[in-house]
Design an enzyme around this catalytic site. Structure first.
Site, PDB file in Angstrom:
ATOM      1  N   LYS A  35       0.834  -1.200   0.000  1.00  0.00           N
ATOM      2  CA  LYS A  35       0.000   0.000   0.000  1.00  0.00           C
ATOM      3  C   LYS A  35       0.877   1.263   0.000  1.00  0.00           C
ATOM      4  O   LYS A  35       0.630   2.208  -0.740  1.00  0.00           O
ATOM      5  CB  LYS A  35      -0.841  -0.019   1.281  1.00  0.00           C
ATOM      6  N   ASN A 226     -23.870   6.681  14.904  1.00  0.00           N
ATOM      7  CA  ASN A 226     -24.044   5.671  13.861  1.00  0.00           C
ATOM      8  C   ASN A 226     -25.198   4.727  14.193  1.00  0.00           C
ATOM      9  O   ASN A 226     -25.967   4.336  13.314  1.00  0.00           O
ATOM     10  CB  ASN A 226     -22.752   4.873  13.666  1.00  0.00           C
ATOM     11  N   CYS A 278     -19.095   0.444   8.361  1.00  0.00           N
ATOM     12  CA  CYS A 278     -19.328   1.169   9.613  1.00  0.00           C
ATOM     13  C   CYS A 278     -20.589   0.728  10.343  1.00  0.00           C
ATOM     14  O   CYS A 278     -20.522   0.240  11.470  1.00  0.00           O
ATOM     15  CB  CYS A 278     -19.365   2.661   9.349  1.00  0.00           C
TER      16      CYS A 278
HETATM   17  C1  UDX Z   1     -21.493   6.013   7.817  1.00  0.00           C
HETATM   18  C2  UDX Z   1     -21.855   7.322   8.539  1.00  0.00           C
HETATM   19  O1  UDX Z   1     -22.825   8.034   7.769  1.00  0.00           O
HETATM   20  C3  UDX Z   1     -20.630   8.165   8.778  1.00  0.00           C
HETATM   21  O2  UDX Z   1     -20.956   9.335   9.513  1.00  0.00           O
HETATM   22  C4  UDX Z   1     -19.652   7.303   9.575  1.00  0.00           C
HETATM   23  O3  UDX Z   1     -18.556   7.972   9.998  1.00  0.00           O
HETATM   24  C5  UDX Z   1     -19.285   6.079   8.770  1.00  0.00           C
HETATM   25  O4  UDX Z   1     -20.475   5.344   8.544  1.00  0.00           O
HETATM   26  P1  UDX Z   1     -21.018   5.252   5.322  1.00  0.00           P
HETATM   27  O5  UDX Z   1     -20.831   3.887   5.879  1.00  0.00           O
HETATM   28  O6  UDX Z   1     -20.052   5.774   4.328  1.00  0.00           O
HETATM   29  O7  UDX Z   1     -21.045   6.337   6.507  1.00  0.00           O
HETATM   30  O8  UDX Z   1     -22.443   5.238   4.630  1.00  0.00           O
HETATM   31  P2  UDX Z   1     -23.831   5.993   4.749  1.00  0.00           P
HETATM   32  O9  UDX Z   1     -23.968   6.956   3.649  1.00  0.00           O
HETATM   33  O10 UDX Z   1     -24.086   6.490   6.093  1.00  0.00           O
HETATM   34  O11 UDX Z   1     -24.805   4.760   4.420  1.00  0.00           O
HETATM   35  C6  UDX Z   1     -24.721   3.543   5.161  1.00  0.00           C
HETATM   36  C7  UDX Z   1     -25.653   2.501   4.609  1.00  0.00           C
HETATM   37  O12 UDX Z   1     -27.005   2.840   4.907  1.00  0.00           O
HETATM   38  C8  UDX Z   1     -25.594   2.298   3.098  1.00  0.00           C
HETATM   39  O13 UDX Z   1     -25.633   0.916   2.835  1.00  0.00           O
HETATM   40  C9  UDX Z   1     -26.843   2.964   2.593  1.00  0.00           C
HETATM   41  O14 UDX Z   1     -27.318   2.407   1.395  1.00  0.00           O
HETATM   42  C10 UDX Z   1     -27.802   2.733   3.747  1.00  0.00           C
HETATM   43  N1  UDX Z   1     -28.882   3.712   3.844  1.00  0.00           N
HETATM   44  C11 UDX Z   1     -28.591   5.017   4.116  1.00  0.00           C
HETATM   45  C12 UDX Z   1     -30.206   3.317   3.701  1.00  0.00           C
HETATM   46  O15 UDX Z   1     -30.502   2.138   3.471  1.00  0.00           O
HETATM   47  N2  UDX Z   1     -31.200   4.247   3.847  1.00  0.00           N
HETATM   48  C13 UDX Z   1     -30.944   5.554   4.121  1.00  0.00           C
HETATM   49  O16 UDX Z   1     -31.901   6.325   4.240  1.00  0.00           O
HETATM   50  C14 UDX Z   1     -29.596   5.949   4.258  1.00  0.00           C
END
Ligand code: UDX
Length: 447
Positions: A35, A226, A278
């Site tokens: 990496k 989260n 996450c």
């Molecule tokens: C998340 C948090 O948002 C962020 O603040 C944290 O630090 C890391 O984890 P991320 O994992 O990048 O970020 O994705 P996010 O955009 O939050 O979506 C997470 C999951 O939820 C995705 O699979 C998304 O498709 C799903 N989701 C999101 C839904 O099913 N419905 C929604 O309304 C929003």
């Protein structure tokens, strides 16, 4: 300021690149030699909009360097961020072995005062363990370290913008020296003197709110945030199931709910549920941590159960229409856990594919950016070069990731390639009327 960032995953690399972008000198450390070689030669190990250009700019400008040696990174750094992985253990708890290893190495190497900032998502009291470890293994005089928690709230796909234009910053500190150092480090971001090079958004006038807490509270803010967002998603998914039973439309229900400012419209999108590295892992870790402290967080266990059952819902929708699944061909559109990333970790699409394959289905799938990573993670299915190849001979298509380009597909062409024009819209991302006009049987989630 001289900054050392340990761990060059999503969090570490974004932190390092953005800190260099706002004017600091940054050394990123990772024990993965491959990496580091990639990064040193101008490559980038992940897909994240805007990050490649930023890393390249800062690397060429000499403000961002990479090494495999913590000793090299820590020498001369005033602040060291710990951004190493905290993967889930069997029981859901976070594995903190890498955090401990890195802390011991910092303790051995640091020759002058260093503020150690924990950025990985960790259970409460990790800061205390870091402090104890520094005390036990530190070579320098006591008091040359401070420990702080500065949780990240970066979403994959918009991590650079989230870093440079955060809604809030959380500094969990033990003293005013640590607070002042973090304020100084983040000053260009707090004062919004910086325009994000990715989205070129106009800087807002108000400074970014900074929440100053003790270390355990900062650690809890991350897990609690989260878990709460995951709870919102599972809530709307449970409502979606109810909508199907009573003949209502979850999209309309979510819109009506979201206009109430106390609820808000975000994270009320029903569908196949949440994935990624996450939410599923943080939720498990939060439940495990509560259990360790004598509390059964049953509410969050239910959030998890509802989320896992989304895959069953999608499979049931296919069974309801296709009768037997064995020997049928099903196409999957989207493999990443959400759009604008190539990350397939805990992706609902992969969980669905695994499940369909267990039922004897032949799966053909395509993702604009995640084909390669999906194939590495799950070798069984056929990865196609485009959505039209996915449709070839399929009895149904399931949209798993709402990439914007999927809304613009030539549906008549797709229909022509399919054995039966059935479309399960796992993200409620497509226009049912448009699909019906193209001759599709459209099935959404809760609508
Ligand atoms: C998340 C948090 O948002 C962020 O603040 C944290 O630090 C890391 O984890 P991320 O994992 O990048 O970020 O994705 P996010 O955009 O939050 O979506 C997470 C999951 O939820 C995705 O699979 C998304 O498709 C799903 N989701 C999101 C839904 O099913 N419905 C929604 O309304 C929003």
């Amino acid at each position: 300021m001289d900054v050392c960032v340990i761990g060059t995953g999503y969090v570490g690399l974004v932190t390092g690149a953005c800190m260099a972008e706002v004017g600091h000198r940054v050394i990123c450390v990772d024990d993965d030699h491959g990496k580091i070689r990639t990064l040193q030669s101008g490559g980038i190990p992940i897909y994240e909009p805007g990050l490649d250009a930023m890393v390249e700019r800062q690397r060429r400008g000499g403000r961002l360097t990479f090494t495999t040696e913590i000793s090299e990174g820590i020498a001369g750094a005033t602040i060291a961020f710990i951004c190493v992985g905290t993967p889930p253990k069997e029981d859901g708890d976070a594995d903190l072995v890498a955090v401990e290893k890195v802390t011991r190495r910092i303790a051995e190497c640091a020759a002058s005062y260093t503020l150690i900032v924990q950025k990985s998502t960790v259970p409460v009291h990790t800061g205390t363990w870091i402090e104890r470890t520094l005390e036990v293994y530190g070579r320098t005089a006591a008091g040359t370290f401070d420990v702080a928690s500065n949780p990240e709230f970066l979403r994959e796909g918009s991590a650079v913008e989230d870093f440079l234009h955060p809604e809030r910053l959380v500094f969990g500190v033990q003293n005013s020296r640590s607070e002042q150092l973090l304020r100084e480090l983040y000053a260009p971001i707090i004062e919004r003197v910086f325009t994000c090079p990715v989205h070129e958004r106009c800087p807002e006038r108000e400074p970014v709110p900074v929440v100053i807490t003790d270390v355990p509270s900062a650690e809890l803010i991350k897990h609690a945030s989260n878990s709460f967002l995951a709870l919102k998603i599972s809530f709307i998914n449970a409502v979606a199931d109810l909508c199907e039973r009573v003949g209502a439309d979850v999209e309309q229900v979510a819109h009506g709910m979201g206009l109430d400012r106390r609820i808000g419209p975000a994270f009320l999108r029903a569908g196949l549920g949440f994935g990624g590295y996450c939410f599923p892992k943080d939720l498990q870790a939060f439940i495990a941590m509560a259990r360790r402290h004598g509390m059964d967080f049953a509410l969050l266990r239910e959030v998890e159960r509802i989320n896992q059952a989304r895959i069953d819902r999608a499979v049931a929708k296919l069974q309801d229409r296709l009768w037997n699944l064995r020997d049928k061909v099903v196409g999957v559109l989207g493999l990443a856990f959400k759009p604008h990333t190539d990350d397939v970790r805990f992706a609902p699409a992969l969980a669905l594919i695994e499940r369909l394959e267990r039922e004897g289905v032949t799966v053909r799938a395509y993702d604009p950016h995640a084909n390669e990573k999906a194939r590495e993670a799950l070798p069984g299915f056929t990865c196609c070069p485009d959505p039209y190849a996915v449709a070839e001979g399929a009895e149904a298509l399931v949209l798993c990731t709402e990439w914007p380009e999927f809304a613009e597909l030539d549906w008549a062409r797709l229909r022509g390639a399919m054995v039966r024009p059935l479309l399960i819209d796992g993200r409620n991302a497509l226009d049912p009327q448009k699909l019906a006009a193209a001759g599709f049987e459209y099935v959404g989630m809760g609508r």
